[in-house]
Design an enzyme around this catalytic site. Structure first.
Site, PDB file in Angstrom:
ATOM      1  N   ARG A   1      -3.414  26.616 -17.131  1.00  0.00           N
ATOM      2  CA  ARG A   1      -3.984  26.338 -15.797  1.00  0.00           C
ATOM      3  C   ARG A   1      -3.669  24.923 -15.319  1.00  0.00           C
ATOM      4  NH1 ARG A   1      -8.846  23.683 -15.832  1.00  0.00           N
ATOM      5  NH2 ARG A   1      -9.755  24.650 -13.981  1.00  0.00           N
TER       6      ARG A   1
ATOM      7  N   PRO B   1     -10.577  25.855 -38.274  1.00  0.00           N
ATOM      8  CA  PRO B   1     -11.863  25.187 -38.032  1.00  0.00           C
ATOM      9  C   PRO B   1     -11.890  23.765 -38.598  1.00  0.00           C
ATOM     10  CG  PRO B   1     -12.134  27.120 -39.463  1.00  0.00           C
ATOM     11  CD  PRO B   1     -10.707  27.098 -39.036  1.00  0.00           C
TER      12      PRO B   1
ATOM     13  N   GLU C   1      -8.729  34.221 -45.588  1.00  0.00           N
ATOM     14  CA  GLU C   1      -9.546  33.138 -46.136  1.00  0.00           C
ATOM     15  C   GLU C   1      -8.930  31.770 -45.928  1.00  0.00           C
ATOM     16  OE1 GLU C   1     -12.600  33.487 -47.382  1.00  0.00           O
ATOM     17  OE2 GLU C   1     -12.381  35.576 -46.787  1.00  0.00           O
TER      18      GLU C   1
HETATM   19  N1  ADE Z   1      -9.914  29.755 -36.808  1.00  0.00           N
HETATM   20  C1  ADE Z   1     -11.155  30.110 -37.214  1.00  0.00           C
HETATM   21  N2  ADE Z   1     -12.097  29.386 -36.617  1.00  0.00           N
HETATM   22  C2  ADE Z   1     -11.434  28.514 -35.777  1.00  0.00           C
HETATM   23  C3  ADE Z   1     -11.857  27.505 -34.893  1.00  0.00           C
HETATM   24  N3  ADE Z   1     -13.142  27.194 -34.733  1.00  0.00           N
HETATM   25  N4  ADE Z   1     -10.917  26.840 -34.207  1.00  0.00           N
HETATM   26  C4  ADE Z   1      -9.601  27.126 -34.378  1.00  0.00           C
HETATM   27  N5  ADE Z   1      -9.146  28.063 -35.208  1.00  0.00           N
HETATM   28  C5  ADE Z   1     -10.050  28.760 -35.903  1.00  0.00           C
END
Ligand code: ADE
Length: 222
Positions: free
Chosen positions: A150, A86, A113
């Site tokens: 794709r 993230p 985590e």
């Molecule tokens: N792992 C956990 N959340 C994620 C996200 N939003 N994008 C990519 N990998 C992730």
């Protein structure tokens, strides 16, 4: 293109790549997708791949050794190593086109985590699929692989993705099919006119209208 996905949960991928367009692309050898369980690379006698964080804190952290050894084993001069997290760069359609030009993607799915910071030293790109936190990188990797596959030559016709949402910073225009009237809802007259210039204008106007309504940021209007 070859795609290697490093995960602790290979079972999650069952089914996803065994249907529809991705399955056909695999069958026709337009893409090769390998799911690799990096637990197979751990030197730990108990097959551990994570440990507690230095300095304290909640949860377990993925250790360097299995991921370093796995990447070392499969990496070539043509490989691009991607870490899904993230805290990566937000993923966009333009990025999908760039990745579709690569020969070999190695995708590391983070889990638990987090992962030891030193894993970042063997990664070329860190990607996030959106501003929300998933339980791991597995679903994110499926999104990435689908969006890239794709676009590979011959997987779908170029005409099918030429007008995709986000190309030219516009969302896709609305499409209709038969019947002409459904539950009193009519297909816009212009689409039945056979006038291709007018149809193109209509579609462009609708694209701009839709983009202005829901994604003004794409037009720089927000
Ligand atoms: N792992 C956990 N959340 C994620 C996200 N939003 N994008 C990519 N990998 C992730």
């Amino acid at each position: 293109m070859k795609i290697d996905i490093l995960t602790l949960f290979p079972e999650m991928f069952k089914g996803v790549f065994e249907e529809s367009i991705i399955k056909r692309a695999i069958d026709e050898k337009k893409v090769e997708i390998n799911i690799i369980n990096f637990r197979d690379y751990t030197n730990d006698p108990h097959k551990k791949v994570d440990d507690t964080p230095y300095g304290g804190g909640a949860g377990m952290v993925l250790t360097c050794q299995p991921i370093f050894d796995c990447v070392n084993d499969i990496k070539t001069n043509d490989s691009k190593v991607i870490l899904l997290t993230p805290s990566g760069v937000p993923y966009k359609q333009k990025h999908a086109y760039e990745l579709a030009d690569e020969k070999h993607l190695i995708i590391i799915c983070g889990h638990y985590e987090g992962f030891d910071e030193r894993i970042r030293t063997i990664v070329d790109e860190e990607i996030s699929i959106g501003d929300y936190v998933l339980t791991g990188g597995e679903i994110a990797s499926m999104v990435l692989v689908d969006s890239v596959t794709r676009l590979l030559p011959g997987v779908i016709t170029e005409a099918s993705h030429k007008d995709d949402s986000f190309n030219n910073n516009l969302l896709d225009y609305p499409t209709y099919t038969k019947p002409r009237v459904y539950n009193g809802l009519e297909v816009p007259e212009v689409l039945l006119s056979g006038d291709h210039k007018k149809i193109e204008e209509f579609r462009r106007e609708e694209s701009i209208k839709k983009t202005r309504e829901v994604r003004p940021d794409l037009l720089g209007d927000d």
